[in-house]
Design a protein around this motif. Structure first.
Motif, mmCIF file in Angstrom:
data_model
loop_
_atom_site.group_PDB
_atom_site.id
_atom_site.type_symbol
_atom_site.label_atom_id
_atom_site.label_comp_id
_atom_site.label_asym_id
_atom_site.label_seq_id
_atom_site.Cartn_x
_atom_site.Cartn_y
_atom_site.Cartn_z
ATOM 1 N N LEU A 1 18.805 15.482 1.417
ATOM 2 C CA LEU A 1 19.398 14.149 1.526
ATOM 3 C C LEU A 1 18.322 13.069 1.516
ATOM 4 C CD1 LEU A 1 21.833 12.258 2.246
ATOM 5 C CD2 LEU A 1 21.354 12.776 4.655
ATOM 6 N N THR A 2 18.530 12.019 0.719
ATOM 7 C CA THR A 2 17.647 10.848 0.813
ATOM 8 C C THR A 2 18.464 9.683 1.383
ATOM 9 O OG1 THR A 2 17.986 10.314 -1.542
ATOM 10 C CG2 THR A 2 15.983 11.548 -0.951
ATOM 11 N N GLU A 3 19.146 8.928 0.518
ATOM 12 C CA GLU A 3 19.950 7.811 1.014
ATOM 13 C C GLU A 3 20.993 7.475 -0.036
ATOM 14 O OE1 GLU A 3 17.522 4.274 1.433
ATOM 15 O OE2 GLU A 3 16.499 4.653 -0.464
ATOM 16 N N ALA A 4 21.832 6.492 0.265
ATOM 17 C CA ALA A 4 22.840 6.062 -0.704
ATOM 18 C C ALA A 4 22.268 4.919 -1.545
ATOM 19 C CB ALA A 4 24.114 5.666 0.028
ATOM 20 N N SER A 5 23.057 4.389 -2.483
ATOM 21 C CA SER A 5 22.503 3.400 -3.434
ATOM 22 C C SER A 5 21.978 2.172 -2.710
ATOM 23 C CB SER A 5 23.551 3.008 -4.473
ATOM 24 O OG SER A 5 24.486 2.097 -3.947
ATOM 25 N N SER A 6 22.663 1.754 -1.635
ATOM 26 C CA SER A 6 22.162 0.615 -0.866
ATOM 27 C C SER A 6 22.490 0.777 0.620
ATOM 28 C CB SER A 6 22.714 -0.709 -1.414
ATOM 29 O OG SER A 6 24.115 -0.723 -1.323
ATOM 30 N N SER A 7 22.405 2.007 1.101
ATOM 31 C CA SER A 7 22.628 2.257 2.531
ATOM 32 C C SER A 7 21.880 3.511 2.978
ATOM 33 C CB SER A 7 24.111 2.447 2.877
ATOM 34 O OG SER A 7 24.940 2.471 1.766
ATOM 35 N N ASN A 8 21.595 3.581 4.246
ATOM 36 C CA ASN A 8 21.039 4.809 4.839
ATOM 37 C C ASN A 8 22.194 5.721 5.260
ATOM 38 O OD1 ASN A 8 18.593 2.669 6.061
ATOM 39 N ND2 ASN A 8 18.050 4.449 4.834
ATOM 40 N N VAL A 9 21.862 7.009 5.415
ATOM 41 C CA VAL A 9 22.904 8.011 5.692
ATOM 42 C C VAL A 9 22.563 8.778 6.974
ATOM 43 C CG1 VAL A 9 24.152 10.005 4.755
ATOM 44 C CG2 VAL A 9 23.293 8.242 3.189
ATOM 45 N N TRP A 10 23.590 9.035 7.774
ATOM 46 C CA TRP A 10 23.447 9.692 9.074
ATOM 47 C C TRP A 10 24.382 10.886 9.130
ATOM 48 C CZ3 TRP A 10 19.712 7.146 11.784
ATOM 49 C CH2 TRP A 10 19.369 5.884 11.278
ATOM 50 N N VAL A 11 23.864 12.015 9.624
ATOM 51 C CA VAL A 11 24.646 13.249 9.677
ATOM 52 C C VAL A 11 24.855 13.612 11.144
ATOM 53 C CG1 VAL A 11 24.585 15.724 9.111
ATOM 54 C CG2 VAL A 11 23.694 14.039 7.476
ATOM 55 N N VAL A 12 26.105 13.882 11.514
ATOM 56 C CA VAL A 12 26.404 14.258 12.909
ATOM 57 C C VAL A 12 26.880 15.709 12.935
ATOM 58 C CG1 VAL A 12 27.753 13.720 14.976
ATOM 59 C CG2 VAL A 12 27.160 11.882 13.359
ATOM 60 N N LYS A 13 26.279 16.503 13.797
ATOM 61 C CA LYS A 13 26.707 17.899 13.958
ATOM 62 C C LYS A 13 26.564 18.272 15.434
ATOM 63 C CE LYS A 13 28.059 21.795 12.088
ATOM 64 N NZ LYS A 13 29.288 21.889 11.296
ATOM 65 N N GLY A 14 27.639 18.771 16.006
ATOM 66 C CA GLY A 14 27.601 19.191 17.408
ATOM 67 C C GLY A 14 27.172 18.068 18.346
#
Ligand code: PDD
Length: 313
Positions: free
Chosen positions: A202-215
């Motif tokens: 994963l890097t990022e979206a076209s003009s946003s950062n990305v966050w992953v939630v697990k547990g």
């Protein structure tokens, strides 16, 4: 308007005197020392921003007339300019003065976003840096239309794409063709964003950062040359710390993204949004999750606190 007729001096450059009516007729922008109606703001074709995409930009959200995280945005502007050898034309205080001037001149109702662009300037076309050149500076403001409540309540769809951009994504450069193509890919699919992966991570979206939630734990790609460090990246770090939510910066695989309990995107204009489908697959329960709800509430509290802090000054 109180300031009409005043001349705002900056390093000896007088800002154009502006009639009161101007703001009502069309947007007023700052360009190279002048305040002008948008339709009169022009840059020569040999500007290196036009010819080479040789420039830096910033997008600062303002709630009402209060800039949110302006210091951090201006620090990133300074970093980006330094990284490509464009002298920063203003100090942070001068930038803030200029932003206030543009905001006052336009007198927009509601939230807005200030756009700043600094290019290397105008010179005969040759790739390497010209010797003597004055940076071109543009500042404008536009209404900030925040995502509709429905998007926050139901979540948004995204698609994925291989990240084919250059390897200096930490620079907020106006050379945005890779991002433009990713955004167009989202538009073609009728979704909110394209989330990008480089070599399976994963890097990022076209003009946003990305966050992953697990547990109950949040992960994000590290702040390196493969992503732009969003000003919301720092905010998310603060919010997670304040709420005792674990946040880890690490390389995240494509499988982990699809297996996330929650997926979140962040940017100045989107604030934070929950992603509930990716390439048509459901993420988590298919509904915005509890970590998103807490972070969104924290974001709104941070906005309020920053406005109150400014009013209290
Ligand atoms: N974009 N990554 C990229 C590639 C971006 O373009 C942006 C913001 C972000 C998020 O950064 P921030 O939290 O500072 O908004 C991450 C702006 C909004 C734009 O180009 O319009």
């Amino acid at each position: 308007m109180e300031r009409a007729g005043a001349v705002w001096k900056n390093r000896g450059i007088p800002f154009l005197q502006m009639p009161n009516t101007l703001a009502m007729t069309e947007p007023v922008v700052y360009l190279n020392g002048d305040m002008l109606p948008l339709s009169e703001a022009r840059v020569p074709v040999l500007d290196r921003g036009f010819i080479f995409g040789d420039g830096i930009y910033e997008v600062i959200p303002l709630y009402g007339v209060t800039p949110f995280r302006a210091q951090q945005h201006l620090a990133r502007l300074q970093r980006s300019l330094a990284s490509i050898g464009i002298p920063d034309p203003f100090s942070a205080t001068e930038w803030l003065g200029l932003i206030n001037e543009v905001v006052a001149a336009n007198a927009l109702a509601g939230d807005q976003m200030v756009y700043i662009q600094v290019t290397r300037g105008v010179a005969k076309r040759a790739h390497a840096f010209p010797k003597e050149v004055t940076p071109t500076v543009l500042v404008m403001t536009n209404p900030l239309v925040l995502p509709a409540a429905e998007l926050r309540e139901k979540g948004v769809a995204c698609v994925t794409m291989e990240d084919r951009r250059w390897l200096n994504c930490q620079i907020k450069s106006t050379s945005l063709l890779g991002n433009v193509l990713a955004a167009q890919n989202a538009a073609v699919h009728g979704v909110t964003e394209t989330i990008q992966f480089r070599d399976g991570f994963l890097t990022e979206a076209s003009s946003s950062n990305v966050w992953v939630v697990k547990g109950g734990r949040v992960s994000a790609p590290p702040k390196d040359n493969l992503i732009l460090e969003g000003i919301r990246y720092g905010l998310m770090e603060e919010l997670c710390a304040a709420m005792d939510i674990s946040l880890e910066a690490r390389r995240i695989t494509r499988d982990e993204v699809f297996a996330a309990d929650e997926l979140i995107i962040s940017s100045a204009t989107k604030e934070i949004l929950p992603v509930v489908t990716l390439d048509g697959s459901t993420i988590g329960t298919g509904k915005p999750g509890p970590i998103y709800a807490r972070l969104y509430a924290g974001y709104q509290a941070a906005k309020l606190a920053s406005s109150e802090a400014l009013t209290a000054r």
